[in-house]
Design a protein around this motif. Structure first.
Motif, mmCIF file in Angstrom:
data_model
loop_
_atom_site.group_PDB
_atom_site.id
_atom_site.type_symbol
_atom_site.label_atom_id
_atom_site.label_comp_id
_atom_site.label_asym_id
_atom_site.label_seq_id
_atom_site.Cartn_x
_atom_site.Cartn_y
_atom_site.Cartn_z
ATOM 1 N N PHE A 1 -51.066 5.283 -17.715
ATOM 2 C CA PHE A 1 -49.710 4.716 -17.829
ATOM 3 C C PHE A 1 -49.680 3.248 -17.392
ATOM 4 O O PHE A 1 -48.627 2.732 -17.027
ATOM 5 C CB PHE A 1 -48.720 5.561 -17.002
ATOM 6 N N ALA A 2 -50.853 2.625 -17.450
ATOM 7 C CA ALA A 2 -50.969 1.251 -16.959
ATOM 8 C C ALA A 2 -49.963 0.330 -17.643
ATOM 9 O O ALA A 2 -49.438 -0.599 -17.034
ATOM 10 C CB ALA A 2 -52.384 0.747 -17.186
ATOM 11 N N HIS A 3 -49.689 0.599 -18.921
ATOM 12 C CA HIS A 3 -48.832 -0.295 -19.708
ATOM 13 C C HIS A 3 -47.346 0.048 -19.554
ATOM 14 O O HIS A 3 -46.502 -0.641 -20.128
ATOM 15 C CB HIS A 3 -49.228 -0.191 -21.189
ATOM 16 N N CYS A 4 -47.049 1.082 -18.795
ATOM 17 C CA CYS A 4 -45.646 1.533 -18.708
ATOM 18 C C CYS A 4 -44.924 0.835 -17.554
ATOM 19 O O CYS A 4 -44.377 1.486 -16.659
ATOM 20 C CB CYS A 4 -45.600 3.047 -18.533
ATOM 21 N N LEU A 5 -44.954 -0.460 -17.585
ATOM 22 C CA LEU A 5 -44.365 -1.233 -16.485
ATOM 23 C C LEU A 5 -42.863 -1.364 -16.666
ATOM 24 O O LEU A 5 -42.355 -1.339 -17.787
ATOM 25 C CB LEU A 5 -45.009 -2.624 -16.448
ATOM 26 N N SER A 6 -42.175 -1.550 -15.545
ATOM 27 C CA SER A 6 -40.724 -1.709 -15.603
ATOM 28 C C SER A 6 -40.335 -3.184 -15.756
ATOM 29 O O SER A 6 -39.201 -3.487 -16.089
ATOM 30 C CB SER A 6 -40.074 -1.169 -14.331
ATOM 31 N N ALA A 7 -41.257 -4.084 -15.445
ATOM 32 C CA ALA A 7 -40.946 -5.516 -15.563
ATOM 33 C C ALA A 7 -42.216 -6.244 -15.981
ATOM 34 O O ALA A 7 -43.318 -5.711 -15.823
ATOM 35 C CB ALA A 7 -40.469 -6.049 -14.218
ATOM 36 N N ASP A 8 -42.061 -7.452 -16.493
ATOM 37 C CA ASP A 8 -43.272 -8.159 -16.928
ATOM 38 C C ASP A 8 -43.665 -9.239 -15.922
ATOM 39 O O ASP A 8 -44.127 -10.303 -16.280
ATOM 40 C CB ASP A 8 -43.086 -8.742 -18.338
ATOM 41 N N ASP A 9 -43.441 -8.924 -14.632
ATOM 42 C CA ASP A 9 -43.914 -9.883 -13.627
ATOM 43 C C ASP A 9 -45.238 -9.416 -13.047
ATOM 44 O O ASP A 9 -46.009 -8.778 -13.744
ATOM 45 C CB ASP A 9 -42.833 -10.166 -12.570
ATOM 46 N N MET A 10 -45.475 -9.673 -11.774
ATOM 47 C CA MET A 10 -46.801 -9.416 -11.199
ATOM 48 C C MET A 10 -47.233 -7.945 -11.337
ATOM 49 O O MET A 10 -46.449 -7.037 -11.098
ATOM 50 C CB MET A 10 -46.753 -9.782 -9.714
ATOM 51 N N LEU A 11 -48.476 -7.767 -11.731
ATOM 52 C CA LEU A 11 -49.023 -6.403 -11.796
ATOM 53 C C LEU A 11 -49.097 -5.831 -10.384
ATOM 54 O O LEU A 11 -49.655 -6.482 -9.500
ATOM 55 C CB LEU A 11 -50.448 -6.464 -12.332
ATOM 56 N N PRO A 12 -48.586 -4.622 -10.178
ATOM 57 C CA PRO A 12 -48.642 -4.059 -8.823
ATOM 58 C C PRO A 12 -50.067 -3.982 -8.264
ATOM 59 O O PRO A 12 -50.272 -4.079 -7.060
ATOM 60 C CB PRO A 12 -48.052 -2.652 -8.983
ATOM 61 N N GLU A 13 -51.057 -3.851 -9.146
ATOM 62 C CA GLU A 13 -52.450 -3.686 -8.691
ATOM 63 C C GLU A 13 -53.022 -4.965 -8.078
ATOM 64 O O GLU A 13 -54.085 -4.937 -7.460
ATOM 65 C CB GLU A 13 -53.352 -3.232 -9.844
ATOM 66 N N CYS A 14 -52.292 -6.092 -8.262
ATOM 67 C CA CYS A 14 -52.768 -7.322 -7.613
ATOM 68 C C CYS A 14 -52.713 -7.190 -6.093
ATOM 69 O O CYS A 14 -53.318 -7.989 -5.378
ATOM 70 C CB CYS A 14 -51.926 -8.527 -8.053
ATOM 71 N N ARG A 15 -52.014 -6.187 -5.597
ATOM 72 C CA ARG A 15 -51.890 -6.020 -4.142
ATOM 73 C C ARG A 15 -53.064 -5.254 -3.530
ATOM 74 O O ARG A 15 -53.153 -5.152 -2.311
ATOM 75 C CB ARG A 15 -50.596 -5.284 -3.782
ATOM 76 N N VAL A 16 -53.937 -4.662 -4.347
ATOM 77 C CA VAL A 16 -55.084 -3.970 -3.747
ATOM 78 C C VAL A 16 -56.280 -4.921 -3.713
ATOM 79 O O VAL A 16 -56.314 -5.919 -4.428
ATOM 80 C CB VAL A 16 -55.458 -2.649 -4.491
ATOM 81 N N ASP A 17 -57.250 -4.597 -2.857
ATOM 82 C CA ASP A 17 -58.433 -5.455 -2.753
ATOM 83 C C ASP A 17 -59.430 -5.149 -3.862
ATOM 84 O O ASP A 17 -60.136 -6.045 -4.327
ATOM 85 C CB ASP A 17 -59.096 -5.238 -1.383
ATOM 86 N N VAL A 18 -59.507 -3.875 -4.218
ATOM 87 C CA VAL A 18 -60.428 -3.446 -5.283
ATOM 88 C C VAL A 18 -59.679 -2.463 -6.166
ATOM 89 O O VAL A 18 -58.995 -1.582 -5.643
ATOM 90 C CB VAL A 18 -61.648 -2.684 -4.696
ATOM 91 N N GLN A 19 -59.791 -2.609 -7.470
ATOM 92 C CA GLN A 19 -59.204 -1.610 -8.374
ATOM 93 C C GLN A 19 -60.319 -0.995 -9.218
ATOM 94 O O GLN A 19 -61.003 -1.705 -9.948
ATOM 95 C CB GLN A 19 -58.146 -2.247 -9.288
ATOM 96 N N TYR A 20 -60.530 0.303 -9.066
ATOM 97 C CA TYR A 20 -61.465 1.011 -9.941
ATOM 98 C C TYR A 20 -60.684 1.602 -11.100
ATOM 99 O O TYR A 20 -59.692 2.316 -10.875
ATOM 100 C CB TYR A 20 -62.152 2.167 -9.205
ATOM 101 N N PHE A 21 -61.093 1.308 -12.323
ATOM 102 C CA PHE A 21 -60.538 1.990 -13.489
ATOM 103 C C PHE A 21 -61.479 3.152 -13.757
ATOM 104 O O PHE A 21 -62.508 2.996 -14.412
ATOM 105 C CB PHE A 21 -60.457 1.036 -14.686
ATOM 106 N N ASN A 22 -61.148 4.261 -13.193
ATOM 107 C CA ASN A 22 -62.109 5.355 -13.168
ATOM 108 C C ASN A 22 -61.404 6.700 -13.261
ATOM 109 O O ASN A 22 -60.278 6.834 -12.795
ATOM 110 C CB ASN A 22 -62.859 5.307 -11.837
ATOM 111 N N ASP A 23 -62.114 7.651 -13.832
ATOM 112 C CA ASP A 23 -61.582 9.009 -13.859
ATOM 113 C C ASP A 23 -61.839 9.649 -12.503
ATOM 114 O O ASP A 23 -62.945 9.532 -11.967
ATOM 115 C CB ASP A 23 -62.269 9.809 -14.971
ATOM 116 N N VAL A 24 -60.839 10.328 -11.990
ATOM 117 C CA VAL A 24 -61.002 10.953 -10.671
ATOM 118 C C VAL A 24 -62.007 12.102 -10.741
ATOM 119 O O VAL A 24 -62.521 12.558 -9.718
ATOM 120 C CB VAL A 24 -59.620 11.386 -10.122
#
Ligand SMILES: NC(=O)c1ccc[n+]([C@@H]2O[C@H](COP(=O)([O-])OP(=O)(O)OC[C@H]3O[C@@H](n4cnc5c(N)ncnc54)[C@H](O)[C@@H]3O)[C@@H](O)[C@H]2O)c1
Length: 359
Positions: free
Chosen positions: A37-60
């Motif tokens: 649901f990465a593209h299901c954003l409510s606004a087109d401002d800063m990506l919330p994931e910019c707040r983490v230090d590392v983002q893994y795009f990975n299957d759990v």
């Protein structure tokens, strides 16, 4: 302190990351998500994931040991997150929500993780509206989604010990604004209907009971769970999260929305089949164990916050029950377009779907 938050790119995740950033300013925070649901954003401002230090795009289902080494706490949100998706993708709901959660917890324990927090759900009580259920009440899961939560709690329990604290937070139904809004949650649906068409259409006869909680209060509960003292709750704890005041019947929620947003017509489907998923929940244990992390948002404030958020989005889609804010709709579209395999793995994923390297 290093914290891994799985499923951080969903509805609850952005609030959780904000909460952790403010409670543990020095912590290293990693996110891990398949990004359905990465593209299901409510606004087109800063990506919330910019707040983490590392983002893994990975299957759990394919978390590697290297990602877990050095992690102190895992907040495990990743999963197929409601009944409609659970019904449609039943086998994968059990695979992702149950089996992958247990593998993650076992591998986390081996890697030296000290606290594992699982996002469980009050829906495990099923049909339970005669009296408010405590944690000791018999479980009565009515759907694949609810069963996946029961199985996970059951299999997490024996993993807990003095070096590995396990907390299952049995959350009430979430509501409130998020940077990745969901409109398939009852209160959010009602406010969206009120804003878009001045109409609230209750799909049931309005009588089912639901405990609710604001998404920011969920984040505060998760914050409590990673550093809670085991002296009181024990090494394994399953606790209802919400507040006694927030047990509502669905029709009362609709009326509350109509009182905050004037001119709204509420229609109840008097011919609807009774919805068996009706439960009242007792939150005394959570109040006793987490007095400083009790929910602070009330219903009226949450409705006003949603109204403000939707208005800021310029929201006017009367057909929102068929939009990108509905998790089932997005997942089904991704499948229909062959972007996801039957196993809900990205067809041209890179790391996704790789088998975990167990040690
Ligand atoms: N929202 C609620 O009312 C509520 C209530 C009780 C419990 N919960 C639980 O809290 C968690 C988060 O809920 P939410 O509302 O944010 O749901 P959501 O659907 O918005 O987010 C779930 C996230 O998990 C990710 N995910 C799903 N399968 C994955 C996989 N195989 N690998 C990696 N990532 C995967 C998705 O991409 C998504 O970002 C879920 O486990 C849900 O069951 C939610």
């Amino acid at each position: 302190m290093k914290i891994l938050v799985t499923g951080n790119m969903g509805y609850i995740g952005p609030s959780v990351i904000r909460q952790l950033r403010s409670s543990y300013p020095e912590a290293g925070i990693a996110g891990l998500d398949a990004g359905y649901f990465a593209h299901c954003l409510s606004a087109d401002d800063m990506l919330p994931e910019c707040r983490v230090d590392v983002q893994y795009f990975n299957d759990v289902r394919a978390v590697e040991m290297e990602m877990l080494r050095g992690i102190d706490a895992i907040i495990h949100l990743a999963g197929i997150s409601n009944d409609p998706m659970g019904n449609k993708f039943e086998e994968m709901t059990l695979d992702i929500n149950h089996r992958a959660s247990i593998t993650l917890a076992k591998n986390g324990k081996t890697a030296g993780v000290k606290a594992f927090v699982f996002a469980s759900s009050c829906s495990i009580y099923g049909s339970a509206d005669d009296q408010a259920r405590t944690e000791n009440a018999p479980l009565n899961p009515l759907t694949a989604y609810a069963r996946s939560k029961v199985f996970t709690e059951r299999d997490l329990k024996p993993l807990a010990d003095e070096d590995f604290k396990v907390t299952c937070l049995r959350f009430s139904t979430a509501c409130g604004m998020s940077e990745r809004l969901r409109l398939d949650l009852v209160l959010n649906d009602f406010v969206a209907g009120a804003i878009a068409s001045k109409r609230i259409t209750i799909l049931s006869d309005g009588t089912p009971w639901r405990p609710l909680i604001n998404v920011k209060d969920m984040a505060r509960a998760l914050d409590w769970a990673i550093s809670r003292d085991t002296k009181e709750g024990g090494e394994f704890l399953a606790v209802n999260v919400g507040s006694n005041e927030w047990n509502y019947q669905v029709k009362d929620l609709a009326e509350a929305v109509a009182s905050v947003i004037p001119g709204v017509d509420v229609s109840i489907n008097k011919d609807a089949q009774p919805d068996k998923r009706s439960y009242r929940v007792n939150f005394d244990l959570f109040k006793k164990l987490a007095p400083k992390h009790q929910p602070v948002f009330d219903l009226t404030t949450t409705i006003s916050e949603l109204k403000k958020g939707l208005e800021a989005m310029g929201f006017s889609d009367e057909n929102f029950r068929n939009s990108k804010y509905i998790r089932l709709k997005v997942l089904t579209d991704l499948r229909n377009r062959d972007l996801l395999t039957e196993r809900l793995e990205w067809t041209d994923g890179n790391k996704l779907g790789r088998k975990p390297k167990n040690e």
